[in-house]
Design a protein around this motif. Sequence first.
Motif, PDB file in Angstrom:
ATOM      1  N   LYS A 190       0.856  -1.183   0.000  1.00 56.90           N
ATOM      2  CA  LYS A 190       0.000   0.000   0.000  1.00 56.90           C
ATOM      3  C   LYS A 190       0.890   1.231   0.000  1.00 56.90           C
ATOM      4  CE  LYS A 190      -3.848   2.306   2.385  1.00 56.90           C
ATOM      5  NZ  LYS A 190      -4.858   2.214   3.469  1.00 56.90           N
ATOM      6  N   LEU A 206      -2.712  10.976  -2.416  1.00 52.67           N
ATOM      7  CA  LEU A 206      -2.767   9.993  -3.488  1.00 52.67           C
ATOM      8  C   LEU A 206      -2.445   8.638  -2.872  1.00 52.67           C
ATOM      9  CD1 LEU A 206      -3.163   9.403  -6.473  1.00 52.67           C
ATOM     10  CD2 LEU A 206      -0.758   9.969  -6.857  1.00 52.67           C
ATOM     11  N   HIS A 209      -4.128   1.607  -3.048  1.00 52.57           N
ATOM     12  CA  HIS A 209      -4.609   0.801  -1.932  1.00 52.57           C
ATOM     13  C   HIS A 209      -3.924  -0.559  -1.831  1.00 52.57           C
ATOM     14  CE1 HIS A 209      -7.652   3.787  -1.172  1.00 52.57           C
ATOM     15  NE2 HIS A 209      -8.045   3.720  -2.433  1.00 52.57           N
ATOM     16  N   THR A 237      -8.537  -3.862  -5.895  1.00 54.06           N
ATOM     17  CA  THR A 237      -9.484  -3.083  -5.092  1.00 54.06           C
ATOM     18  C   THR A 237      -9.811  -3.888  -3.843  1.00 54.06           C
ATOM     19  OG1 THR A 237     -10.469  -2.093  -7.065  1.00 54.06           O
ATOM     20  CG2 THR A 237     -11.736  -1.960  -5.018  1.00 54.06           C
ATOM     21  N   GLU A 241     -12.922  -0.624  -0.159  1.00 51.01           N
ATOM     22  CA  GLU A 241     -12.627   0.425  -1.125  1.00 51.01           C
ATOM     23  C   GLU A 241     -13.468   0.206  -2.378  1.00 51.01           C
ATOM     24  OE1 GLU A 241     -10.829   2.956  -0.417  1.00 51.01           O
ATOM     25  OE2 GLU A 241      -9.881   2.247   1.420  1.00 51.01           O
ATOM     26  N   THR A 242     -13.576   1.253  -3.178  1.00 49.23           N
ATOM     27  CA  THR A 242     -14.371   1.154  -4.404  1.00 49.23           C
ATOM     28  C   THR A 242     -13.529   1.302  -5.663  1.00 49.23           C
ATOM     29  OG1 THR A 242     -14.880   3.531  -4.294  1.00 49.23           O
ATOM     30  CG2 THR A 242     -16.443   2.005  -3.249  1.00 49.23           C
ATOM     31  N   SER A 243     -12.199   1.423  -5.486  1.00 50.18           N
ATOM     32  CA  SER A 243     -11.315   1.584  -6.628  1.00 50.18           C
ATOM     33  C   SER A 243      -9.911   1.164  -6.229  1.00 50.18           C
ATOM     34  CB  SER A 243     -11.308   3.040  -7.108  1.00 50.18           C
ATOM     35  OG  SER A 243     -10.742   3.881  -6.110  1.00 50.18           O
ATOM     36  N   TRP A 245      -7.124   2.866  -6.705  1.00 47.68           N
ATOM     37  CA  TRP A 245      -6.377   3.994  -6.171  1.00 47.68           C
ATOM     38  C   TRP A 245      -7.277   5.210  -6.045  1.00 47.68           C
ATOM     39  CZ3 TRP A 245      -5.325   8.439  -9.206  1.00 47.68           C
ATOM     40  CH2 TRP A 245      -5.592   8.317 -10.579  1.00 47.68           C
ATOM     41  N   THR A 246      -6.843   6.158  -5.191  1.00 45.97           N
ATOM     42  CA  THR A 246      -7.664   7.333  -4.880  1.00 45.97           C
ATOM     43  C   THR A 246      -6.801   8.589  -4.876  1.00 45.97           C
ATOM     44  OG1 THR A 246      -9.153   6.012  -3.492  1.00 45.97           O
ATOM     45  CG2 THR A 246      -9.177   8.404  -3.169  1.00 45.97           C
ATOM     46  N   TRP A 247      -7.307   9.622  -5.550  1.00 47.36           N
ATOM     47  CA  TRP A 247      -6.685  10.952  -5.512  1.00 47.36           C
ATOM     48  C   TRP A 247      -7.653  11.909  -4.851  1.00 47.36           C
ATOM     49  CZ3 TRP A 247      -3.290  14.582  -5.257  1.00 47.36           C
ATOM     50  CH2 TRP A 247      -3.539  15.873  -5.725  1.00 47.36           C
ATOM     51  N   VAL A 248      -7.180  12.618  -3.827  1.00 48.41           N
ATOM     52  CA  VAL A 248      -8.004  13.591  -3.112  1.00 48.41           C
ATOM     53  C   VAL A 248      -7.339  14.963  -3.229  1.00 48.41           C
ATOM     54  CG1 VAL A 248      -9.011  14.288  -0.916  1.00 48.41           C
ATOM     55  CG2 VAL A 248      -8.782  11.847  -1.475  1.00 48.41           C
TER      56      VAL A 248
END
Length: 256
Positions: A190, A206, A209, A237, A241-243, A245-248
């Motif tokens: 991760k 960023l 996961h 995934t 989680e729903t994806s 990877w995640t960018w916030v």
Amino acid sequence: MTIAKASRDLYLQCAFKFGFWAGDTPPTQFYDPVNFTKLEITGVTQETDDLISNMEGSWGEVLSSVNKPTEPAQLTAEANYMPPALFSLLIGADITELNQTTSAVTDEAITPAVDLWIPLANQWIEATGFVAETSGDVTITSDHYEVDYVNGLFKALDTTGATVAKVTYTKSDRTGEIYKGGKAKSEYVKLVGTATEKVTQKRGMLVIHKVNLSASSTFDPVTGGRIIGQFSGKMLTPSGETSPWTWVYSDLASNL
């Protein structure tokens, strides 16, 4: 902060910490940031599944077209500065600690050969205090032999050096890391990253996961310069989680 409707570019500067999954359990500890020089995310590869008309009037035309995934999202990375835990993955190695305590070795029996290296019983030997003797306790001076003090090797340089029958020396105190390389190693990793969006000077997160990461390059210890590691793997995934990877992107200013 509402989602912006106006166009903007994206220029990121990132720092990623990493941790290892334990089966289905996410990391509870993370290592220091890695100096990634490449962190390339490839989206899901898709191909079209087309229904081609075989009917008069529309022969050869597409009646229906559906995209279907053929490869999951993937991560390809390069790094040149990393904690030992990631370096061990790079060279496919099990890593353990080197812990040797000092102790004296007296009259270790050896059988030298002229111009050939023979192994001693120990490595990491003190250069001072090394004594070579014949079976009759005659000391042979060091101009008749050579010692590799790190690897613990002895070479007789002439027939006089070949008369050495026993050596006395001291093992030194040494700590470090031992890498047993050449193994098939992979880890679920991760990556938790902070990022500054350089255009707006706002902070973001960023997170990758879960990626099944393994080395994807050769390892050349004599080429000169820094070792550059290459890694790759399919992204998953995980549960919760729903994806992959995640960018916030946030309104936090980069100077805070």
